[in-house]
Enzyme design. Structure first.
Site, PDB file in Angstrom:
ATOM      1  CG  HIS A 361      -2.190  -0.927   0.632  1.00 26.46           C
ATOM      2  ND1 HIS A 361      -2.562  -1.968   1.515  1.00 26.46           N
ATOM      3  CD2 HIS A 361      -3.240  -0.236  -0.210  1.00 26.46           C
ATOM      4  CE1 HIS A 361      -3.535  -2.166   0.850  1.00 26.46           C
ATOM      5  NE2 HIS A 361      -4.344  -1.611   0.572  1.00 26.46           N
ATOM      6  NE  ARG A 504     -10.512   0.285  -0.172  1.00 26.05           N
ATOM      7  CZ  ARG A 504      -9.728  -0.359  -0.883  1.00 26.05           C
ATOM      8  NH1 ARG A 504      -9.501  -0.683  -1.366  1.00 26.05           N
ATOM      9  NH2 ARG A 504      -8.572   0.295  -0.353  1.00 26.05           N
ATOM     10  CG  ASP A 627      -6.360  -7.508  -1.431  1.00 30.95           C
ATOM     11  OD1 ASP A 627      -5.105  -7.446  -1.154  1.00 30.95           O
ATOM     12  OD2 ASP A 627      -6.818  -6.056  -1.692  1.00 30.95           O
ATOM     13  CB  CYS A 674      -9.797   0.485  -8.718  1.00 31.25           C
ATOM     14  SG  CYS A 674     -10.500  -0.398  -7.327  1.00 31.25           S
TER      15      CYS A 674
HETATM   16  C1  PEP Z   1      -6.530  -4.255  -4.775  1.00 33.62           C
HETATM   17  O1  PEP Z   1      -6.743  -4.801  -3.751  1.00 33.62           O
HETATM   18  O2  PEP Z   1      -6.404  -4.125  -5.892  1.00 33.62           O
HETATM   19  C2  PEP Z   1      -7.869  -2.811  -4.264  1.00 33.62           C
HETATM   20  C3  PEP Z   1      -7.470  -1.655  -4.951  1.00 33.62           C
HETATM   21  O3  PEP Z   1      -7.261  -2.269  -3.099  1.00 33.62           O
HETATM   22  P1  PEP Z   1      -6.175  -2.109  -1.912  1.00 33.62           P
HETATM   23  O4  PEP Z   1      -4.940  -2.221  -2.815  1.00 33.62           O
HETATM   24  O5  PEP Z   1      -6.470  -1.311  -1.098  1.00 33.62           O
HETATM   25  O6  PEP Z   1      -6.470  -3.294  -1.054  1.00 33.62           O
HETATM   26 MG    MG Z   2      -7.458  -5.114  -1.756  1.00 31.96          MG
END
Ligand code: PEP
Ligand code: MG
Length: 756
Positions: A361, A504, A627, A674
């Site tokens: 992240h 979200r 993820d 996304c």
């Molecule tokens: C993902 O998992 O692709 C996502 C957009 O959420 P995050 O990266 O915040 O876990």
């Molecule tokens: Mg995610």
């Protein structure tokens, strides 16, 4: 055996340079294994030869002077086979080669094991004896175990080599390999940031003022002494006299004749108090931990605790303000979102993190800030780097310390080319994205901080596909109130109105921690994450959803609510019940607002297979590919060790994505994506061909993706997609798509932006 192993590893880890590491190994292994000879040969990648680097028992004058080709002699044979060779009489073996200078004639028994680190042969470790005999199985097993453990230390010492400079003049340039965190190159001066009160992370620095430094240290020692006396007094009636004696022992350790004196000596020699303390404590801890006696060994932990306690005081009495150089490159063992905001933006050039990978992240946030970042540079000797000049290459994931003139020139050129690439993009921010034949693709952005907003609008974002609300929670020291949240959400909605903004609900857990709500788990990515946490804490969920819906009051905005980490329909039903409850209450309170669309993120393989059941319940889907890939491929997105296995172009991933698009469209609803994958121009081409209605990405990549997609017709992209869906290997797929991009005249974008 385990004791010997631990002892060697500890001693070696403490050594400051490669040659010392090797000398310790040969000495200790020869003694431990009671053999006559132990030697190490290391592979020189440039010369493509094994160099005789250290020995006990053979001619030490030949060290560094004798070398052999990779296919020469028994050393070459061990390297070629990448397995141990155990011979009763080496001299009878057809691959035996005689090197007079080394003096091997008297020795017959031979056991050689390869030293392998991350699949790469670093060298060969050998023991020999005069006697003609085979080394037994346990000796072989011991040497293999030792070599496997030493490989990492040797690799680190090799990498650190050029930086082991204390007292030896100017350090030379060295290159360290990590992986792309955020694209771009930057040059500047390292500032090492470290978690407070963690001794092992403290970087080495010079003392600016020796007298002040000593005084500071002495104050910290006094405070620590007071602590210990207070604790001892409190426990006086609860502990036996022999247990209380331990506190006296700690006080003695802090005497001038022990730790304090040793640290002061180091400070007097010019080093700052914190790393002086680290070094002194490390020696004491290692001495204890190398002891055979279990009780004494455990005292090492006490000394470490004592060191951390002194450090905490040292840091709290040191109120000097941190200064940042004009061009700061912030380096950390494990970068956190809070670190990103530490350096004033006009002084910040980029980030480096020893741990983590491009999908962590913190790397995603760094990219959103447009700051070149390198992640997972595991061999970086961070403790030696404070104040060092560096170049970071966020395209290739490389850090160069003490760069040479040619290296600087080269990277200045790369930076100019990157700037020209961005300037040369044929697309305009305020024009929509469409293919050569007019097919429209919606390009939205992912946001988290308010600073993302202006950048996103500048680049022509048509909406927000993912607003990571947890960023606000992570920057705080308590849960924000409903009203605090409402104000921030409203700012976001207003800034983008009338464009859609997809908020979200709180997605914490995994690698996203809240200091005030600690979650401690063995396996956090498979644990209490995302919707699992908020459904267990409806008070947090309700406050957030209420803040979102109320933020939407009376403005021409388009709020969408999205649920993260969903793995069952029951979670959706429960979340929708709570959302409906919020909406009802708000309307009853007299507020006029519309019920927002609600969507679900597809981030777990179970959700892929249940996509139809899910989409029937909600208004839209959005794939969280970051993820989804980690869970489909069983690759921790944060772990640099397995980062090569994290593949966006993996056939299983492409088939899963294609499937969810088809199912959603069958139900006549919309689907977006996304995850970071949408911001990779080569991957975006496939996603568009699959039919994703929205590609949502870091604003940094938006114009580049728009530019790339405008070079293809939809049919052409679909053709490319159908070929990739026939392929069974991620590398082949990636190479094929990159090649098609090159053919379309996008070679420069592939070079700078295409990662796996
Ligand atoms: C993902 O998992 O692709 C996502 C957009 O959420 P995050 O990266 O915040 O876990
Ligand atoms: Mg995610």
């Amino acid at each position: 055996m385990l004791g010997i192993l631990r002892g060697v590893i500890q001693e070696v880890s403490r050594a400051s340079d490669l040659q010392t590491v090797l000398e310790i190994i040969v000495e200790r292994v020869r003694d431990a294994m009671e053999t006559e000879v132990c030697s190490i040969y290391l592979k020189d990648e440039e010369l493509q030869r094994y160099i005789f680097m250290a020995t006990r028992g053979l001619n030490r004058d030949a060290v560094g002077k004798v070398s052999m080709g990779l296919d020469e002699g028994l050393v070459g044979y061990v390297g070629e086979r990448a397995e141990p060779i155990n011979l009763e009489d080496a001299q009878d073996h057809p691959r035996h080669r005689h090197f007079t200078e080394i003096g091997e004639e008297p020795f017959h028994a031979f056991l050689g094991v390869p030293i392998i680190h991350h699949r790469k042969i670093l060298g060969v470790l050998i023991i020999q004896q005069q006697q003609t005999r085979r080394f037994d199985e346990s000796e072989e097993a011991f040497l293999i175990t030792l070599s496997a453990q030493l490989a990492g230390v040797i690799a680190h010492a090799e990498a650190t080599g050029a930086l082991a400079f204390q007292g030896r003049g100017k350090p030379t340039s060295a290159r360290f390999k990590g992986m792309q965190g955020a694209a771009g190159v930057a040059m500047g001066t390292v500032v090492v940031t470290y978690p407070e009160a963690e001794l092992h992370n403290i970087p080495e620095k010079k003392a600016a003022n020796i007298d002040k430094e000593v005084a500071l240290f002495r104050r910290a020692i006094e405070k620590t002494r007071e602590d210990i006396s207070v604790i001892a007094a409190k426990l006086e009636d609860r502990l036996q006299p022999e247990e209380l004696a331990l506190f006296d022992a700690y006080l003695h350790m802090l005497d001038d004749s022990a730790i304090t004196g040793e640290v002061v000596d180091r400070i007097q020699a010019g080093e700052w108090a914190q790393s002086s303390l680290r070094k002194v404590i490390t020696v004491h801890v290692d001495n204890f931990e190398a002891m055979e006696d279990v009780y004494l060994r455990e005292r090492g932990t006490d000394v470490r605790d004592l060191g951390n306690r002194v450090l905490a005081h040292l840091q709290s009495v040191d109120t000097r303000r941190k200064k940042y150089p004009k061009k700061t490159i912030l380096v950390s063992t494990e970068l956190t979102p809070a670190d990103l905001a530490m350096v004033p933006r006009d002084r910040l050039m980029g980030f480096v993190s020893v741990k983590g990978s491009g999908k962590s992240h913190v790397a995603i946030l760094a990219e959103a800030m447009g700051a070149p970042t390198v992640m997972g540079v595991e061999d970086l000797p961070i403790e030696l780097l404070d104040g060092a000049p560096v170049i970071i290459d966020g395209f290739e994931g490389v850090v160069i310390t003490y760069p040479k003139r040619e290296e600087k020139k080269y990277y200045e050129r790369v930076a100019r080319e990157e700037a020209a690439l961005v300037e040369g993009l044929v697309v305009k921010a305020d024009e929509p994205c469409h293919t050569k034949d007019g097919h429209r693709v919606r390009l939205w952005v992912n946001t988290g901080l308010m600073t993302d907003v202006a950048r996103s609008l500048d680049r022509g974002a048509e909406g927000v596909g993912l607003y990571r609300t947890e960023t606000q929670f992570m920057m705080n020291d308590r849960f924000p109130t409903e009203e605090e949240q409402r104000v921030i959400y409203r700012e976001h909605l207003e800034a983008f109105a009338p464009r859609p903004v997809t908020m979200r609900t709180l997605d914490i857990g995994g690698d996203k921690a809240l200091s005030y709500f600690p979650i401690s788990e063995e396996n956090p990515f498979l644990g209490w994450r995302g919707i699992r946490v908020t459904l267990d804490h409806p008070e947090i969920f309700l406050a957030q959803v209420r803040a979102m819906i109320r933020a939407n009051e009376g403005i021409d905005s388009d709020l969408r609510i999205m649920l993260p980490m969903v793995s069952s329909t029951a979670e959706i039903d429960e979340a929708q019940r709570l959302i409906a409850q919020c909406y009802r209450e708000i309307v009853e309170e007299g507020v006029e607002v519309e019920m927002p669309d609600v969507g679900v993120m597809i981030e777990v393989p179970a959700a892929v297979f249940q996509a139809r059941d899910i989409i029937k319940r909600v208004d839209f889907l959005s794939v969280g590919s970051n993820d989804l890939i980690q869970y489909m491929l069983a690759v921790d997105r944060n772990n640099a060790q397995v980062a090569e296995l994290y593949q966006e172009f993996h056939p299983a991933v492409l088939h899963a994505l294609n499937h969810v698009v088809q199912v959603t469209h069958d139900e006549r609803k919309a689907i977006g994506i996304c995850g970071e994958m949408a911001g990779n121009p080569s991957a975006a081409l496939l996603l568009m061909a699959m039919g994703f209605d929205v590609l949502s990405m870091n604003s940094t990549n938006l114009l580049m993706v728009k530019h790339a997609l405008s070079h293809f017709a939809l049919d052409q992209a679909k053709n490319i997609l159908s070929k990739t869906l026939e392929m069974d290997n991620a590398y082949l797929i990636k190479n094929y798509v990159d090649e098609e991009m090159r053919k379309a005249g996008l070679g420069n974008i592939v070079r700078s932006r295409s990662h796996n």
